[in-house]
Motif scaffolding. Structure first.
Motif, PDB file in Angstrom:
ATOM      1  N   PRO A 185     -14.555  33.522 -82.981  1.00 33.36           N
ATOM      2  CA  PRO A 185     -13.443  34.464 -82.888  1.00 33.36           C
ATOM      3  C   PRO A 185     -12.458  34.262 -84.034  1.00 33.36           C
ATOM      4  O   PRO A 185     -12.473  33.228 -84.709  1.00 33.36           O
ATOM      5  N   MET A 194     -14.606  26.825 -72.249  1.00 30.00           N
ATOM      6  CA  MET A 194     -14.924  28.040 -71.507  1.00 30.00           C
ATOM      7  C   MET A 194     -14.639  27.859 -70.022  1.00 30.00           C
ATOM      8  O   MET A 194     -14.990  26.825 -69.434  1.00 30.00           O
ATOM      9  N   TYR A 202     -13.229  33.338 -70.047  1.00 27.02           N
ATOM     10  CA  TYR A 202     -12.070  32.988 -70.869  1.00 27.02           C
ATOM     11  C   TYR A 202     -12.509  31.909 -71.853  1.00 27.02           C
ATOM     12  O   TYR A 202     -12.773  30.770 -71.474  1.00 27.02           O
ATOM     13  N   PHE A 203     -12.611  32.302 -73.106  1.00 32.78           N
ATOM     14  CA  PHE A 203     -13.041  31.395 -74.155  1.00 32.78           C
ATOM     15  C   PHE A 203     -11.819  30.946 -74.938  1.00 32.78           C
ATOM     16  O   PHE A 203     -11.027  31.772 -75.406  1.00 32.78           O
ATOM     17  N   TYR A 219      -6.988  32.048 -77.199  1.00 32.13           N
ATOM     18  CA  TYR A 219      -8.069  32.412 -76.285  1.00 32.13           C
ATOM     19  C   TYR A 219      -8.483  33.866 -76.446  1.00 32.13           C
ATOM     20  O   TYR A 219      -7.787  34.685 -77.067  1.00 32.13           O
ATOM     21  N   ALA A 220      -9.652  34.168 -75.865  1.00 30.68           N
ATOM     22  CA  ALA A 220     -10.189  35.515 -75.783  1.00 30.68           C
ATOM     23  C   ALA A 220     -10.768  35.711 -74.386  1.00 30.68           C
ATOM     24  O   ALA A 220     -11.011  34.746 -73.662  1.00 30.68           O
ATOM     25  N   SER A 222     -13.924  37.919 -72.256  1.00 33.03           N
ATOM     26  CA  SER A 222     -15.125  38.727 -72.404  1.00 33.03           C
ATOM     27  C   SER A 222     -15.788  38.909 -71.047  1.00 33.03           C
ATOM     28  O   SER A 222     -15.489  38.174 -70.085  1.00 33.03           O
ATOM     29  N   GLY A 227     -19.926  36.485 -75.472  1.00 34.39           N
ATOM     30  CA  GLY A 227     -18.975  37.324 -76.165  1.00 34.39           C
ATOM     31  C   GLY A 227     -19.380  38.784 -76.168  1.00 34.39           C
ATOM     32  O   GLY A 227     -20.227  39.187 -75.357  1.00 34.39           O
ATOM     33  N   PHE A 229     -15.939  37.814 -78.471  1.00 33.71           N
ATOM     34  CA  PHE A 229     -14.663  37.210 -78.127  1.00 33.71           C
ATOM     35  C   PHE A 229     -13.589  37.677 -79.108  1.00 33.71           C
ATOM     36  O   PHE A 229     -13.568  37.248 -80.259  1.00 33.71           O
ATOM     37  N   ARG A 231      -9.761  37.735 -80.082  1.00 34.12           N
ATOM     38  CA  ARG A 231      -8.567  36.902 -79.861  1.00 34.12           C
ATOM     39  C   ARG A 231      -7.452  37.682 -79.180  1.00 34.12           C
ATOM     40  O   ARG A 231      -7.096  38.784 -79.603  1.00 34.12           O
TER      41      ARG A 231
END
Length: 311
Positions: A185, A194, A202-203, A219-220, A222, A227, A229, A231
């Motif tokens: 990301p 994760m 939530y990555f 974080y990102a 998905s 993903g 992912f 940001r």
């Protein structure tokens, strides 16, 4: 008689220079597995810590040592353990390799107990080469609800994910035939993590330089563990009144509850030495739309939170 029971954990949660904590619940205990934060030539072992309540922590020394890893010679860091089929698998980085010509990368050890001792499972690294530009460091293991196991890892600004086979000590192939999937990301530096909440992934990852004050976590979100992912923003960073360099974390969810804690390292305001890092814990909240509310780093830590004993 004076009551000396602690009400909150305080931050740091235990003494000593430690970093890169992974957090788990094993055998009805909270566990933290950190890096021993020292120069690379002194990072020759791993300790672990366990607690019944997030407040009082007990140290288990040298659960895995350099002398028991035939291919490693220095720089043990960033452990990530998981339990599967009654065994505990412990992923870690060693040697800080700078090219494919050097020996090192990500290893895996195994034990019958969460406190170890862990033994090298392969006699060689699990991942020992650069793929898609990612330095093989900072492993983070995640088992999804469908029992698929993934290992996220990477440094030098690139992140990959691999699928672990059921034996947890070998790498499988994705449906499209690939083995190493790049999922980097925007802003990624290292330290992937994760979690899954309400069927969303939530990555999280570390940004900035680990030795400086601006180390932080973003974080990102998905709908897939692979993903993409994108940001969202930062969720953990320094507070000039509390500490600097807050980053590289693990997560704890209270079983059966939407209650989350972030376990991370930071540098006290009195310290400038890069390896002077301490492990801390604070509460993490989500808003009504499922976004993470940026964490307030504290000196108080978290309140006493015993796990419910199994009947």
């Amino acid at each position: 008689m004076e009551n000396t029971t602690k009400i909150t954990s305080g931050n740091p949660v235990f003494p000593g220079w430690y970093a890169d904590p992974e957090a788990r619940i094993f055998d009805n205990l909270y566990w933290i597995y950190p890096t021993y934060s020292a120069s690379y030539d002194e990072q020759t072992f791993f300790d672990a810590f366990y607690s019944e309540n997030l407040v009082d922590w007990t140290k288990v020394e040298r659960i895995l040592e350099l002398k028991d890893i035939s291919w490693a010679n220095r720089a043990l860091w960033a452990p990530s353990p998981i339990e599967r089929n009654g065994k505990y698998y412990y992923y870690f980085a060693a040697n800080d390799i700078q090219s494919n010509e050097e020996l090192g990368g990500i290893g895996v050890a195994v034990s019958n107990r969460p406190e170890g001792p862990f033994k090298d499972a392969l006699g060689r690294p699990l991942i020992d080469k650069f793929h898609h530009g990612a330095q093989p460091i900072d492993p983070h293991v995640f088992i999804d609800d469908d029992n698929n196991a993934y290992l996220y890892y990477g440094g030098w600004g690139y992140c990959n994910v691999v699928k672990l086979n059921d034996d947890m000590i070998s790498i499988g192939t994705f449906e499209d035939g690939s083995i190493y999937k790049e999922i980097t990301p925007s802003g990624f530096v290292e330290g992937p993590c994760m979690i899954k909440r309400n069927n969303k992934y939530y990555f999280m990852w570390a940004e900035g330089g680990w030795g400086g004050p601006n180390y932080s976590v973003a974080y990102a979100i998905s709908t897939s563990p692979l993903g993409p992912f994108e940001r969202v923003g930062k969720i953990l960073e320094q507070n000039p009144e509390v500490a600097t360099g807050a980053g590289h974390h693990g997560m704890i969810q209270i079983p059966g509850k939407d209650e989350w804690y972030i376990v991370y390292h930071r540098r006290p305001l009195t310290e400038t030495q890069a390896n002077h890092r301490e492990v801390c814990i604070d509460r993490l909240y989500f808003d009504k739309d499922g976004y993470i509310i940026p964490v307030d780093i504290t000196f108080e830590g978290v309140s006493n939170r015993p796990l419910l004993k199994e009947i």
